[in-house]
Design an enzyme around this catalytic site. Structure first.
Site, PDB file in Angstrom:
ATOM      1  CG  ASN A 161     -12.521 -17.767   0.808  1.00  0.00           C
ATOM      2  OD1 ASN A 161     -11.609 -17.073   1.241  1.00  0.00           O
ATOM      3  ND2 ASN A 161     -12.898 -18.908   1.383  1.00  0.00           N
ATOM      4  CD  GLU A 162     -18.797 -13.006  -1.343  1.00  0.00           C
ATOM      5  OE1 GLU A 162     -18.922 -13.543  -2.464  1.00  0.00           O
ATOM      6  OE2 GLU A 162     -19.753 -12.876  -0.557  1.00  0.00           O
ATOM      7  N   PRO A 163     -15.403 -13.174  -4.866  1.00  0.00           N
ATOM      8  CG  PRO A 163     -16.778 -12.939  -6.738  1.00  0.00           C
ATOM      9  CD  PRO A 163     -16.824 -13.099  -5.248  1.00  0.00           C
TER      10      PRO A 163
END
Length: 638
Positions: A161-163
């Protein structure tokens, strides 16, 4: 330094437990998981675990395996759901998380195969959405996750879950952040081989777990951990969403905790028990915060910087400034081997003997010149008997193209000279055949490993000659733990330690220099340093020469010691910096682009010079003499 019991505030929005080492933290977490499994077993229930990959949970899995083998911990009632998987990815590829989980845990315990769930990286793209929805549904059907184990990436990602990920996001296909791709390159050899997408549980999926444990080891995680624990909740740092979860715990080692306010600047949290080291750190911090040299700091500055308590302990700013300034000034020396015929009371090194035997340990064949090349040159120039011991061959850090090029050269030379041409032609054909069919991440053949090792050996020998080190003083140890032909290494063994013991007894040095990346729990540098510590512990008390031996630690290409920790700072002139650069250039296989460049696109010589100049600039900011560059060392007392 501990804050006194009557601390006034905290900046941490998640409970953080700090352990001295990653091993201690991993054992603690493994026993927490084991207790959950056993409690569920006693009630006849399944334990549903969310599991992570990467380097952070490896120690946890190792201890769980030990508990299974030695203490009878059964996994018969355990159901697991892994966080993520690269997409696309075949399960038998070395980089797959299926391979990782079986290698680290599943193949060593009695878990039922049907209870293991890992996102499927082989699906056609049109099936991915339905599969992800079914993955979340299956977790719910199993009663939800009892405990979710997490690591944290440098972007603040949990899972993948990236920025920008939403707090309610579900399991899905995502694009990987460029920084995440860079960090993954070490497993894929080159960035261009890293998949651009991945399947991941969503933040919403993760935070439905009844308990969450977040792991972080090493200084490289310190900054993002501080943002996660102390910062605002934001999708810019997805891990910060864990602040909203009522049963999240954070388990870290002392190095990952370095940026936490209570560790970095404890005077901002409450009352401190002041000692010399904490005083020095506080004064340096205040000087940089106020953008004033140390000797210009006033009582008012100390009060404005929440350090009035330090004045109560230590007196006026005037006397305190002089005390700290002098301590830093005494770390500076142009004589890293000691200045002959001088009073050495205030110098970091002894004057006698005037000509010392110096042993420089270099984990890889270029760490010596990259990290302390200016000091090495100065030691040689000042007449010391300098030895360099290359602990590993460094052979995996050579491109296949270079191995082919040198094999071509060897064949051409053999044919031209008529010496061993037939045998060389056979071996050349073997190299060409292997490299032509080599798979991504595949272990090099023994012959290719040897060629790559010889490339690194020749470069290191050339750099030593350039620096003036005698040929007979250059030692190639080829420690066995490293020789796997892969990124993954063997554990430190008896043969590795004995190799260090042997060279120490042979040289009996007055000075030892070693790569001291104590703050990084992973990697070759740490294993090489552990071997040195183990060898010294074995010899201590039995070898009289050790009583008069100093061990100086240098850091790697990316970071320097913090000023408050430095005990010897060696100024480097512009001319010496250029000589150091030329020594680094002798390592041609690492020039322009290295096999494992890390997250820094600069070449090694550029990183090194920038780091050395930054250290000198920091001394200048504090009001010390201005130099072109500096190399820094910390003394390890054994």
């Amino acid at each position: 330094m501990e804050v006194l019991n009557y601390s006034e505030t905290t900046f941490e929005k998640l409970p953080v437990t700090v352990f001295e080492t990653p091993q201690e933290g991993a054992i603690y977490v493994a026993h927490e998981i084991a207790a959950l499994i056993r409690a569920k077993q006693a009630r006849g229930e399944q334990a549903v675990l969310g599991l992570a990959t990467g380097s952070s949970p490896i120690g946890v899995y190792k201890e769980l395996v030990r508990l299974h083998r030695e203490e009878g911990l059964s996994f018969q009632n355990v159901v697991t759901f892994n966080l993520d998987e690269y997409y696309p990815m075949q399960p038998d590829e070395l980089q797959s998380y299926v391979y990782f989980m079986h290698e680290q845990l599943f193949d060593h315990v009695d878990i039922r195969p049907e209870n293991v769930h890992i996102p499927d990286g082989t699906l056609p793209i049109e099936q991915v959405k339905a599969y992800c929805q079914a993955y979340d549904k299956l977790i719910e059907d199993c009663g939800g996750l009892d405990l979710q184990l997490l690591g944290i990436g440098r972007t603040g990602h949990i899972g993948f879950n990236e920025p920008g990920s939403a707090s309610t996001s579900a399991t899905r296909l995502v694009k990987l952040d460029p920084l995440t791709i860079t960090d993954a390159a070490k497993d894929f050899i080159k960035e261009e081989y890293v998949p651009l997408r991945a399947l991941t549980m969503g933040v919403g999926t993760i935070t439905k777990a009844r308990q969450i444990i977040l792991l972080a080891w090493g200084e490289g995680k310190a900054k993002i951990l501080q943002e996660t624990v102390e910062g605002k909740i934001s999708d810019a740092v997805p891990a910060s969403f864990l602040q909203q979860h009522p049963h999240t715990r954070v388990v870290v080692d002392q190095w990952a905790a370095l940026e936490l306010t209570r560790i970095k600047t404890p005077w901002l949290v409450g009352m401190c028990a002041w000692d010399d080291a904490l005083i020095r750190r506080a004064v340096i911090w205040l000087s940089l915060k106020m953008e004033k040299p140390i000797l210009k700091l006033t009582d008012e500055d100390y009060k404005d910087g929440s350090l009035s308590d330090l004045l109560v302990e230590s007196g006026s700013a005037y006397s305190l400034n002089i005390r700290v300034f002098n301590g830093i000034q005494h770390t500076i020396t142009g004589w890293p081997g000691g200045k002959p015929n001088s009073n050495d009371d205030k110098r970091p090194e002894r004057a006698l003997p005037a000509h010392k035997r110096v042993l420089i340990f270099s984990p890889h064949p270029d760490d010596d010149v990259i990290s302390m090349g200016g000091t090495l040159l100065r030691l040689v120039d000042q007449g010391h008997d300098v030895h360099v011991a290359y602990q590993t061959s460094g052979n995996i850090a050579v491109f296949d193209d270079d191995a082919r090029r040198f094999a071509d050269f060897a064949l051409d030379f053999a044919q031209k000279s008529g010496v061993g041409a037939n045998k060389m032609q056979k071996e050349h054909a073997e190299v060409v055949e292997f490299l032509g069919h080599k798979k991504l991440g595949e272990e090099d053949s023994p012959l290719v490993q040897d060629i790559k090792a010889l490339i690194r050996k020749g470069e290191a020998a050339a750099a030593c000659r350039f620096c003036g080190v005698k040929d007979e003083n250059v030692h190639f140890m080829n420690m066995p733990f490293y020789e796997t032909g892969q990124v993954k290494k063997k554990p430190l063994g008896e043969a590795d330690i004995q190799a260090v013991v042997d060279i120490l007894q042979e040289i009996r040095p007055h000075q030892i220099f070693a790569a001291g990346d104590l703050r990084d729990p992973h990697g070759t540098h740490k294993v090489c340093l552990d071997a040195i510590f183990a060898a010294l512990a074995r010899l201590k008390g039995t070898e009289a020469w050790l009583d008069d031996c100093y061990l100086w630690l240098y850091r790697g290409a990316w970071q320097e010691w913090d000023v408050q920790d430095i005990e010897m700072a060696v100024p480097i002139s512009p001319e010496e910096l250029m000589r150091k650069r030329q020594a680094i250039f002798k390592h041609q296989s690492q020039k322009d682009s290295a096999v494992f460049p890390g997250n820094d696109k600069r070449e090694f010589w550029q990183r090194s010079e920038d780091r050395n100049r930054a250290t000198a600039e920091r001394y200048d900011q504090l009001g010390l003499a201005e130099y072109e560059a500096m190399e820094a060392f910390v003394r390890y007392r054994f």
